[in-house]
Design a protein around this motif. Structure first.
Motif, PDB file in Angstrom:
ATOM      1  N   VAL A 101       4.260 -14.342   0.682  1.00  0.00           N
ATOM      2  CA  VAL A 101       3.857 -13.174   1.465  1.00  0.00           C
ATOM      3  C   VAL A 101       2.563 -12.616   0.891  1.00  0.00           C
ATOM      4  O   VAL A 101       2.274 -12.773  -0.306  1.00  0.00           O
ATOM      5  CB  VAL A 101       4.941 -12.073   1.481  1.00  0.00           C
ATOM      6  N   GLY A 102       1.784 -11.982   1.768  1.00  0.00           N
ATOM      7  CA  GLY A 102       0.513 -11.410   1.341  1.00  0.00           C
ATOM      8  C   GLY A 102       0.511  -9.897   1.450  1.00  0.00           C
ATOM      9  O   GLY A 102       1.541  -9.258   1.693  1.00  0.00           O
ATOM     10  N   GLU A 103      -0.675  -9.320   1.290  1.00  0.00           N
ATOM     11  CA  GLU A 103      -0.823  -7.864   1.303  1.00  0.00           C
ATOM     12  C   GLU A 103      -0.354  -7.262   2.628  1.00  0.00           C
ATOM     13  O   GLU A 103       0.229  -6.179   2.659  1.00  0.00           O
ATOM     14  CB  GLU A 103      -2.286  -7.489   1.057  1.00  0.00           C
ATOM     15  N   LYS A 104      -0.579  -8.000   3.721  1.00  0.00           N
ATOM     16  CA  LYS A 104      -0.187  -7.510   5.045  1.00  0.00           C
ATOM     17  C   LYS A 104       1.322  -7.278   5.122  1.00  0.00           C
ATOM     18  O   LYS A 104       1.785  -6.254   5.625  1.00  0.00           O
ATOM     19  CB  LYS A 104      -0.623  -8.512   6.112  1.00  0.00           C
ATOM     20  N   HIS A 105       2.085  -8.242   4.592  1.00  0.00           N
ATOM     21  CA  HIS A 105       3.545  -8.112   4.622  1.00  0.00           C
ATOM     22  C   HIS A 105       4.013  -6.941   3.755  1.00  0.00           C
ATOM     23  O   HIS A 105       4.902  -6.182   4.140  1.00  0.00           O
ATOM     24  CB  HIS A 105       4.201  -9.405   4.125  1.00  0.00           C
ATOM     25  N   ILE A 106       3.411  -6.834   2.571  1.00  0.00           N
ATOM     26  CA  ILE A 106       3.809  -5.753   1.654  1.00  0.00           C
ATOM     27  C   ILE A 106       3.452  -4.396   2.244  1.00  0.00           C
ATOM     28  O   ILE A 106       4.211  -3.426   2.130  1.00  0.00           O
ATOM     29  CB  ILE A 106       3.143  -5.959   0.277  1.00  0.00           C
ATOM     30  N   LEU A 107       2.302  -4.326   2.908  1.00  0.00           N
ATOM     31  CA  LEU A 107       1.892  -3.073   3.540  1.00  0.00           C
ATOM     32  C   LEU A 107       2.886  -2.662   4.623  1.00  0.00           C
ATOM     33  O   LEU A 107       3.247  -1.481   4.731  1.00  0.00           O
ATOM     34  CB  LEU A 107       0.494  -3.234   4.144  1.00  0.00           C
ATOM     35  N   ASP A 155       7.808  -7.223  -1.810  1.00  0.00           N
ATOM     36  CA  ASP A 155       7.588  -8.671  -1.810  1.00  0.00           C
ATOM     37  C   ASP A 155       8.894  -9.410  -1.503  1.00  0.00           C
ATOM     38  O   ASP A 155       8.941 -10.310  -0.657  1.00  0.00           O
ATOM     39  CB  ASP A 155       7.042  -9.101  -3.176  1.00  0.00           C
ATOM     40  N   LEU A 156       9.958  -8.991  -2.180  1.00  0.00           N
ATOM     41  CA  LEU A 156      11.259  -9.629  -1.989  1.00  0.00           C
ATOM     42  C   LEU A 156      11.790  -9.397  -0.578  1.00  0.00           C
ATOM     43  O   LEU A 156      12.279 -10.333   0.087  1.00  0.00           O
ATOM     44  CB  LEU A 156      12.248  -9.083  -3.026  1.00  0.00           C
ATOM     45  N   ASN A 157      11.709  -8.159  -0.101  1.00  0.00           N
ATOM     46  CA  ASN A 157      12.215  -7.844   1.236  1.00  0.00           C
ATOM     47  C   ASN A 157      11.438  -8.592   2.322  1.00  0.00           C
ATOM     48  O   ASN A 157      12.024  -9.065   3.302  1.00  0.00           O
ATOM     49  CB  ASN A 157      12.135  -6.335   1.499  1.00  0.00           C
ATOM     50  N   SER A 158      10.125  -8.707   2.137  1.00  0.00           N
ATOM     51  CA  SER A 158       9.300  -9.411   3.118  1.00  0.00           C
ATOM     52  C   SER A 158       9.661 -10.892   3.166  1.00  0.00           C
ATOM     53  O   SER A 158       9.749 -11.494   4.240  1.00  0.00           O
ATOM     54  CB  SER A 158       7.816  -9.242   2.779  1.00  0.00           C
TER      55      SER A 158
END
Length: 698
Positions: A101-107, A155-158
């Protein structure tokens, strides 16, 4: 003086001896109390990946601080352990599949986090503002760790969301599956059969050995995996009042009824005190003499103690009822009067509209449309009040519609003000139309309840100090005797009941009917506790539990005694099937039936979806073979769920072909929609999990 001189001469030796004893005591205590009791520095491992105790301890502490009130350390440890196992197993799957996952997912995860995305501090015009969020933590570097922790969770949830999407995407339903579903429901078979049920043979004629049960478990090892456990038996010496204690309380309460004379040490004279019957201020009298304070509320008959409700409810004002028992209390009660209408009962029909906070509206409507419909229904009900029930069933937007609008009994202030005012300011039988924030209510007042105000002197019957001392002495004696003699024999001599054996696992809290007794479970799993050991535990407000460790079950297969109830019927029926099959021979069903004292029966229009055979029950295997068999051909004996069958297919009716199986595909989808929830249990079943939590005294 000579003695003192000798002590001075040997003082160094004494100091050394005392110091050595203290050191030995401390070291022994460390080993026994848990300081060095664990055999591992890790709290456990999942597929070879260790979970350090220190990290685990911190997480448990955080859960305890943030968890619901009353959460125990063991409950917190269990919650964190389940999380750690799930995270470890899923993370391994993420790595296998290359999920990143990247920044977009974490955001996106941050936006969904109530503490971040919904925080006004990080919003502009009600929308999450990433620039504000970054600027805040840039200006407050000491709180940067918070972001790092949240990033890990995000990160984990994404990753899990992506993983779960992949799993669900794999759970598709094909046209062929829809077709099969249709044919299982629509195809029919007629067949004749002879059955010899397992119940026709006595269970006592078929013996199942422990070795056979063990062999069956080994063949199905995953199903019969068991954690390490302990079996204990125990007696309870309850901390309860004696007959003498009861009599003393009863005497005290009874003495309060009438005028009494007591000696006043301050004046050295006798004082005459009014009793409860003559007391001018009943409230003050209760508060001075009762273990429970005076309650000024009016009480409906239904809320009074069941065994005394009739007498208390109808007690004339100023009169006394009692003495009587109310739970653990010995009571006398004076009536202080009655009040009408303390509770009311009503039914309603709610007609809501767009904008009201009412879920599951039966139809969309504006406020004007809702008002028009409410007026129409109100007019119909006024013309025919008996129609209220059916009108509520079919029209009300409230969940009470399933009860014909019945809301049960409620007290003043429980309902919104316009509703409350109408109900409590009108007589039973009145029907009206009221508007609230929920919409328009057609209300029918169906009943009300009067209440009584009571002044009750209640004194708890509990063990005196003398009784408690006696109970303690009995418990200590029992513990000492049981450590030297047979546990059951000692209990019998003491006229105590040995409770049924309790089986516990290392992280259990509950101990049989005694409830949460974690200290007993811990003791049972201490390395120093051996089979046959007995120990006494003082339980607050309960008494003394004296427990004996009866058996130790190591990790591995389920204990035979536990597995037998589930496995024995399976193996027994297998053996019965072999005995029955040997006799089910013949050239026709009639011949087979005759040789087995049975009859030829018919099964008509049976399908595979509901494979129920007359006088027998569900037998999918038998019905499946009936579909597959040639017409009029005698089958071999079939071992079914409830017996052995020989069948002869008479007619197979195939359903007409369908061009489209959409409805049946939807049925299969609804059955498989929850299958994604089986992932974690499946991963756990395959994993090598080592749990050392019990070594760390959780």
């Amino acid at each position: 003086m000579a003695v003192l001189q000798k002590i001075r001469q040997r003082s160094l030796l004494l100091i050394l001896v005392i110091g050595f004893c203290l050191l030995a005591f401390i070291i022994g205590d460390l080993f026994n109390s848990g300081g060095f009791s664990s055999t591992s520095k890790d709290v456990g491992s999942i597929n070879g990946k260790d979970i350090s105790f220190e990290d685990f301890r911190i997480k448990v502490s955080n859960v305890e601080k943030s968890g619901q009130q009353g959460m125990t350390a063991t409950q917190a440890a269990n919650r964190v352990w389940d999380q750690e196992v799930s995270i470890a197993l899923l993370s391994a799957e993420f790595d296998k599949l290359g999920i990143r996952v990247g920044e977009k997912h974490i955001l996106e995860a941050f936006k969904a986090d109530q503490n971040i995305g919904q925080n006004p501090m990080f919003q502009t015009k009600g929308v999450f503002d990433l620039a504000k969020f970054k600027e805040y933590f840039k200006s407050n570097p000491e709180q940067a760790q918070y972001v790092k922790d949240r990033e890990k969770d995000a990160d984990l949830n994404s990753k899990y969301q992506l993983y779960n999407t992949l799993v669900k995407a794999g759970l598709y339903t094909t046209e062929s599956e829809g077709k099969l579903k249709y044919e299982m429901e629509a195809n029919k078979v007629n067949f004749d059969f002879v059955s010899v049920l397992f119940s026709s043979l006595k269970d006592t004629d078929v013996k199942i050995s422990d070795a056979e049960i063990t062999e069956y478990m080994k063949k199905n090892e995953k199903k019969y995996k068991a954690e390490e456990s302990r079996e204990l038996e125990y007696v309870l010496i309850a901390d309860k009042a004696s007959a003498q204690d009861e009599n003393e309380v009863k005497t005290t309460v009874n003495s309060l009824l009438n005028t009494r004379v007591i000696y006043n040490q301050a004046t050295a004279k006798n004082d005459t005190l009014p009793g409860f019957r003559e007391a001018v201020n009943a409230v003050e009298f209760v508060n001075e003499n009762s273990d429970l304070p005076y309650d000024s509320t009016y009480v409906a008959k239904k809320d009074l103690p069941a065994e005394s409700a009739e007498q208390l409810y109808n007690l004339p004002q100023g009169e006394i009822y009692g003495p009587y028992m109310k739970g653990e209390y010995y009571c006398i009660t004076k009536s202080l009067g009655r009040k009408a209408g303390i509770n009311a009962k009503a039914s309603h029909i709610l007609i809501s509209y767009e904008g009201t906070q009412v879920p599951n509206k039966k139809e969309k409507r504006t406020k004007a449309e809702a008002k028009a419909k409410a007026d129409m229904l109100f007019a119909q009900i006024q013309a025919n009040p008996s129609s209220f029930l059916m009108m509520a069933f079919s029209n009300s937007d409230d969940s009470s519609s399933q009860q014909g609008g019945d809301l049960g009994y409620f007290s003043p202030g429980q309902m919104v003000k316009p509703f409350n005012d109408f109900v409590f300011n009108n007589p039973v039988g009145k029907i009206g139309l009221v508007e609230t924030d929920f919409g328009f209510h057609i209300i029918n007042i169906t009943d009300n309840q009067d209440g009584v105000r009571l002044a009750t002197i209640a004194q708890k019957i509990e063990p005196s100090d003398a009784t408690t001392d006696k109970i303690y002495q009995s418990a200590v004696k029992f513990e000492m005797d049981a450590n030297e003699k047979d546990f059951e024999k000692v209990a019998k001599e003491a006229k105590l009941t040995v409770n049924p054996a309790v089986k516990v696992k290392a992280m259990d809290e509950n101990f049989g009917s005694a409830g949460n007794q974690r200290q007993i479970v811990r003791w049972a799993f201490e390395s120093s506790t051996k089979v046959g050991d007995v120990k006494r535990f003082e339980i607050a407000n309960v008494g003394n539990i004296i427990a004996k460790l009866k058996k130790i079950y190591e990790k591995g297969l389920t204990p035979i005694d536990d597995a037998r109830p589930g496995i024995e019927p399976i193996l027994r029926n297998k053996k019965k099937a072999a005995l029955i099959t040997a006799k089910m021979k013949g050239a026709s069903l009639a011949a087979i039936a005759k040789s087995n004292a049975s009859t030829v029966q018919q099964a008509l229009d049976v399908n595979l979806e509901n494979a129920s055979i007359p006088n027998v029950g569900q037998e999918k295997k038998v019905v499946g073979i009936a579909f597959a068999s040639a017409v009029n051909k005698l089958s071999a004996p079939i071992e079914g769920n409830s017996g052995v069958f020989v069948i002869q297919t008479k007619l197979v009716t195939k359903a007409p072909a369908l061009k489209n199986h959409t409805d049946y595909i939807a049925k299969v989808k609804s059955q498989t929609s929850s299958y994604s929830g089986r992932v974690i249990p499946a991963l756990k079943a395959e994993a090598e999990i080592e749990d050392n939590r019990a070594q760390f005294n959780y």
